[in-house]
Design a protein around this motif. Structure first.
Motif: not given
Length: 186
Positions: A143-144, A151-154, A162-163, A181-182
């Motif tokens: 998806g990303l 995205l950064d790791a955190a 969440l997913l 969500a993305i």
């Protein structure tokens, strides 16, 4: 069929029945073949049709299984709960059923009371299903990359958590939920 040991399991006097019906190898082998399982402490528990999956089907059988798991005797339970041996024997043979006070005492001693009542062991908290987690990670990465985002790791860890939590309710990853969500991150 699985090979049985050639010796009868040791039983203390408190674990023997008054009629000593559980003596002898031939008796043990016969009961195993007729659908009974000998626990580590020498108790006979009914099992399901297949030899590979043991499932004590009654409250009394599960009570014996839990008592054996904790290494307790009937006397130990009688002492801590304040009941007599006849009552404990009746519970284990499904002739009587205990009250809430008895069950609370067992719960404090480490018995899995939920299992004893339902016959199902609840999943352990924090249990991670590796296949589902892998599917969530793949879905997030896919998806990303489709969205041209990173995205950064955190933040990625929070998204995956969440997913994963959402997916664990159904056991499957919903690609639409992943995409939404993305999109919310934008």
């Amino acid at each position: 069929m699985a090979q049985l040991e050639t010796e009868t399991p040791h039983r203390s006097n408190s674990a023997r029945t008054s009629s000593n019906v559980f003596r002898g190898i031939s008796r043990d082998r016969t009961l195993f073949e007729k659908g009974h399982f000998v626990t580590s402490m020498g108790h006979f528990i009914p099992i399901c049709n297949t030899i590979t999956q043991f499932m004590p089907y009654s409250f009394g059988a599960r009570l014996i299984e839990e008592r054996d798991r904790l290494g307790l005797t009937q006397g130990d339970i009688c002492e801590s709960t304040g009941i007599n041996r006849k009552t404990q024997f009746a519970y284990e043979r499904d002739h009587r059923y205990p009250d809430a006070g008895y069950l609370m005492t067992l719960l404090k001693q480490g018995f899995d009371v939920s299992y004893m009542l339902s016959g199902e062991r609840p999943p352990r908290y924090g249990t991670v299903h590796e296949d589902l987690l892998c599917n969530v990670l793949v879905a997030v990465d896919t998806g990303l990359s489709r969205a041209g985002r990173s995205l950064d790791a955190a933040r990625k860890a929070k998204l995956v958590a969440l997913l994963y939590q959402t997916s664990s309710e159904t056991g499957q990853v919903d690609p639409i939920v992943v995409q939404k969500a993305i999109d919310l991150l934008s």
